[in-house]
Design a protein around this motif. Structure first.
Motif, PDB file in Angstrom:
ATOM      1  N   ASP A 310      -0.817  16.703  -3.781  1.00 37.33           N
ATOM      2  CA  ASP A 310      -2.579  16.481  -3.971  1.00 37.33           C
ATOM      3  C   ASP A 310      -2.537  14.759  -4.196  1.00 37.33           C
ATOM      4  N   LEU A 311      -1.269  14.383  -4.112  1.00 38.00           N
ATOM      5  CA  LEU A 311      -0.583  12.431  -4.500  1.00 38.00           C
ATOM      6  C   LEU A 311      -0.501  11.732  -2.091  1.00 38.00           C
ATOM      7  N   LEU A 312      -0.360  12.911  -2.343  1.00 38.55           N
ATOM      8  CA  LEU A 312      -0.142  12.618  -0.518  1.00 38.55           C
ATOM      9  C   LEU A 312      -1.313  12.675   0.745  1.00 38.55           C
ATOM     10  N   VAL A 313      -1.932  13.970  -0.801  1.00 38.54           N
ATOM     11  CA  VAL A 313      -3.968  13.850   0.224  1.00 38.54           C
ATOM     12  C   VAL A 313      -4.312  12.515  -0.107  1.00 38.54           C
ATOM     13  N   HIS A 420       7.196   5.674  -9.262  1.00 36.10           N
ATOM     14  CA  HIS A 420       5.890   6.669 -10.189  1.00 36.10           C
ATOM     15  C   HIS A 420       5.202   7.409  -9.465  1.00 36.10           C
ATOM     16  N   ALA A 421       4.977   8.903 -10.149  1.00 36.70           N
ATOM     17  CA  ALA A 421       4.564   9.746 -10.053  1.00 36.70           C
ATOM     18  C   ALA A 421       2.114   8.926  -9.143  1.00 36.70           C
ATOM     19  N   SER A 422       2.811   8.647  -8.412  1.00 32.77           N
ATOM     20  CA  SER A 422       0.744   8.061  -8.256  1.00 32.77           C
ATOM     21  C   SER A 422       0.802   8.072  -7.148  1.00 32.77           C
ATOM     22  N   ALA A 423      -0.861   8.130  -6.878  1.00 34.44           N
ATOM     23  CA  ALA A 423      -1.176   7.831  -4.963  1.00 34.44           C
ATOM     24  C   ALA A 423      -1.063   6.419  -5.041  1.00 34.44           C
ATOM     25  N   ASP A 424      -1.093   5.302  -5.565  1.00 31.57           N
ATOM     26  CA  ASP A 424      -0.953   3.644  -5.523  1.00 31.57           C
ATOM     27  C   ASP A 424       0.456   3.870  -5.218  1.00 31.57           C
ATOM     28  N   ASN A 425       1.416   4.056  -5.922  1.00 35.69           N
ATOM     29  CA  ASN A 425       2.529   4.263  -5.381  1.00 35.69           C
ATOM     30  C   ASN A 425       3.157   4.006  -4.346  1.00 35.69           C
ATOM     31  N   LEU A 426       2.503   5.855  -3.899  1.00 39.29           N
ATOM     32  CA  LEU A 426       3.215   5.902  -2.089  1.00 39.29           C
ATOM     33  C   LEU A 426       2.651   5.758  -1.810  1.00 39.29           C
ATOM     34  N   GLN A 428       2.181   2.551  -1.402  1.00 41.56           N
ATOM     35  CA  GLN A 428       3.069   0.945  -1.088  1.00 41.56           C
ATOM     36  C   GLN A 428       3.864   1.035  -0.593  1.00 41.56           C
ATOM     37  N   ILE A 429       4.593   2.922  -0.172  1.00 43.19           N
ATOM     38  CA  ILE A 429       6.393   2.710  -0.468  1.00 43.19           C
ATOM     39  C   ILE A 429       5.521   3.267   1.399  1.00 43.19           C
ATOM     40  N   LEU A 430       4.712   4.284   1.756  1.00 45.02           N
ATOM     41  CA  LEU A 430       4.674   4.658   2.828  1.00 45.02           C
ATOM     42  C   LEU A 430       3.725   3.168   3.723  1.00 45.02           C
ATOM     43  N   GLN A 431       3.604   2.400   3.186  1.00 51.68           N
ATOM     44  CA  GLN A 431       2.863   0.912   3.835  1.00 51.68           C
ATOM     45  C   GLN A 431       3.804   0.102   4.199  1.00 51.68           C
ATOM     46  N   ALA A 432       4.858   0.081   3.555  1.00 49.77           N
ATOM     47  CA  ALA A 432       6.465  -0.412   3.263  1.00 49.77           C
ATOM     48  C   ALA A 432       7.425   0.415   4.560  1.00 49.77           C
ATOM     49  N   ALA A 433       7.144   1.631   4.658  1.00 53.03           N
ATOM     50  CA  ALA A 433       7.468   2.116   5.924  1.00 53.03           C
ATOM     51  C   ALA A 433       7.268   1.619   7.000  1.00 53.03           C
ATOM     52  N   LEU A 434       6.136   2.090   7.383  1.00 54.90           N
ATOM     53  CA  LEU A 434       5.178   1.268   8.441  1.00 54.90           C
ATOM     54  C   LEU A 434       5.973  -0.023   8.739  1.00 54.90           C
ATOM     55  N   ASP A 435       5.941  -0.233   7.398  1.00 56.71           N
ATOM     56  CA  ASP A 435       6.586  -2.184   8.048  1.00 56.71           C
ATOM     57  C   ASP A 435       7.964  -2.140   8.637  1.00 56.71           C
ATOM     58  N   VAL A 436       8.561  -1.261   7.990  1.00 61.32           N
ATOM     59  CA  VAL A 436       9.667  -1.706   8.536  1.00 61.32           C
ATOM     60  C   VAL A 436       9.970  -0.825  10.406  1.00 61.32           C
ATOM     61  N   TRP A 437       9.153   0.639  10.354  1.00 58.82           N
ATOM     62  CA  TRP A 437       8.714   0.573  11.610  1.00 58.82           C
ATOM     63  C   TRP A 437       8.596  -0.039  12.615  1.00 58.82           C
ATOM     64  N   GLN A 438       7.837  -0.755  12.608  1.00 56.38           N
ATOM     65  CA  GLN A 438       7.535  -2.158  13.785  1.00 56.38           C
ATOM     66  C   GLN A 438       8.673  -2.982  13.223  1.00 56.38           C
ATOM     67  N   GLN A 439      10.049  -2.563  13.369  1.00 52.93           N
ATOM     68  CA  GLN A 439      11.566  -3.265  13.497  1.00 52.93           C
ATOM     69  C   GLN A 439      12.413  -2.226  13.729  1.00 52.93           C
ATOM     70  N   PRO A 440      12.581  -1.791  14.979  1.00 52.88           N
ATOM     71  CA  PRO A 440      12.589  -1.278  16.123  1.00 52.88           C
ATOM     72  C   PRO A 440      14.779  -1.036  15.469  1.00 52.88           C
TER      73      PRO A 440
END
Length: 472
Positions: A310-313, A420-426, A428-440
């Protein structure tokens, strides 16, 4: 050492979750270390079809009716099968019918599993004799240590492993007589749990030692928040030195990107470029945009609140409109509401979202082999195997800091971890992963670090051997 495992699942004979993967790997790893290892499980219809040729070991008239104990060798491990068609030859899965309703006679069906395990451990098979250790798994086998205790068989040590404490096998207390156990076990210091007869608590109380599937989860289940009412008993067992956490492992004969027959192209940490062929094939399978610069996130999971689905949705709803590079492919089933939510996302973002409702072992391998990031945003997770597979395949895990996820993924080194088990925290970390993805180069280094981690069953088997040797 003679070791008898008792469980309700064993991959690939019968599987509904990670328990089957453990039983499909741990006994074999122990056998390779020189122990005489066997497993007892019900002779379900699905197993009957896969193992039709067996030898009869014993016949008994039991509280569950007439039962035949059979024996077969499977993948170099001996398997005892409880042949009782009236209990196990059914259409649905091991625990419930096709309408997801628990079988009304589960107390008898899994009472028989515990009874048969104890009977085999004490020597019902004259060719094998008695076991040194009876190792029971989850509530379905929870009565096995109780039978040993009530039969006064202190010469056989017992271990009980909690794979998920949320499932406790609670029944009406009147059934204690139906499964041939004395009424005295229905006490606070025993199998009584808030007025019910709990198979899980029977295992926790009567076993000589309790293990669970990660060190962090072993700590979490002694807290009121993480123990589902069992914290008092588990705090006591921990204080006695009778509770420990042993991480699960990865069966490299099944999960290895260099040899996996389900992948479109094999690869390893020295040839990560070949992983891209699996990604493209997966994108094509789900009808997604095939541009390699897209970040393909995947999830292989039951769709429940425990798994954070549900957090991921909610998080995907926030990110997708502004992140055209973000893609998501799902394999799973569970809550009808969550299934519907993911299908609606796929309809709205057909170039970014792909959904397969159900389970498909081949597709699971292809998702883990072809994804860039595997999402495991669980509210709690005793150990988790999916993140271990992700590490092995260079598909970086994004996990919540709980249970075995916290023990196996290091933020910024082998994956991404949020607290934290929250959509906000999830989000944020997905956005952080996207940022690292830009650095091959950074991403590739994370992949190589992940693939170098050692979570083999050999290490787990060694830990269990140490545990067994210290039983008293």
């Amino acid at each position: 050492m003679k070791i008898l495992h008792a469980a309700s699942e064993l991959y690939p004979l019968i599987k509904t979750g990670g328990l089957a993967d453990v039983l499909g790997a741990l006994p074999l790893a122990q056998a390779k270390q020189g122990d005489d290892v066997r497993v007892v499980l019900p002779y379900y219809r699905q197993i009957r079809e896969k193992l039709p040729f067996t030898a009869e070991v014993a016949r008994r008239d039991t509280f569950g009716g007439y039962v035949v104990i059979r024996y077969a060798t499977f993948q170099n491990v001996g398997v005892y099968l409880i042949d009782a068609p009236h209990l196990f030859d059914r259409q649905g899965n091991p625990y419930h019918n096709e309408f997801y309703q628990d079988y009304s006679d589960n107390v008898i069906r899994f009472g028989i599993l515990g009874w048969a395990a104890a009977a085999i451990a004490t020597g019902i098979d004259p060719l094998w004799g008695k076991a040194d250790v009876l190792h029971a798994h989850d509530w379905q086998a929870g009565l096995a240590p109780a039978y040993l205790r009530t039969w006064q068989r202190h010469d056989i040590k017992s271990v009980f492993t909690i794979h998920n404490i949320a499932y406790q096998g609670c029944f009406n207390p009147r059934h204690v007589h139906d499964v041939w156990l004395p009424e005295w076990i229905l006490r606070t210091d025993g199998a009584e749990f808030y007025g019910q007869f709990s198979f899980l608590k029977a295992g926790l109380y009567f076993a000589d030692h309790i293990t669970t599937v990660s060190p962090t989860y072993a700590k979490e289940i002694t807290s009121e928040l993480g123990a589902y009412g069992m914290h008092g008993l588990l705090q006591t067992r921990a204080a006695e030195g009778r509770l420990s956490g042993i991480l699960n492992g990865v069966d490299e004969s099944i999960w290895n990107p260099a040899t996996d027959p389900e992948l479109f192209q094999h690869y390893d940490s020295k040839n990560l470029y070949a992983k891209s062929a699996n990604k493209k094939a997966l994108q094509e399978h789900f009808g997604l945009n095939t541009q390699p610069e897209n970040l393909l996130t995947v999830m292989v999971s039951r769709l429940t609140s425990q798994k954070g689905a549900d957090l991921l949705v909610e998080s995907l709803h926030r990110l997708l409109p502004n992140q055209p590079q973000l893609q998501f492919a799902l394999l799973g089933s569970g809550s009808p509401e969550l299934e519907r939510s993911f299908n609606e996302l796929a309809e709205y973002y057909p170039q970014q979202i792909g959904v397969y409702i159900g389970y498909n072992e081949k597709l699971a391998h292809q998702l883990i082999g072809g994804g860039d990031l595997i999402l495991i945003p669980s509210r709690f997770e005793p150990c988790g195997l999916t993140q271990l597979y992700g590490l092995k395949y260079g598909t970086l895990p994004l996990v919540r800091q709980t249970g075995g996820l916290a023990d196996t993924v290091i933020h910024g080194e082998t994956g991404f971890v949020f607290e934290h088990a929250s959509a906000d925290n999830l989000t944020q970390i997905l956005q952080a992963a996207l940022d690292v993805w830009q650095q091959p180069k950074t991403w590739a280094n994370l992949q190589k670090n992940a693939m170098q981690q050692d979570f083999s069953w050999y290490k787990a088997a060694q830990s269990y051997k140490t545990c067994y040797s210290q039983l008293s």
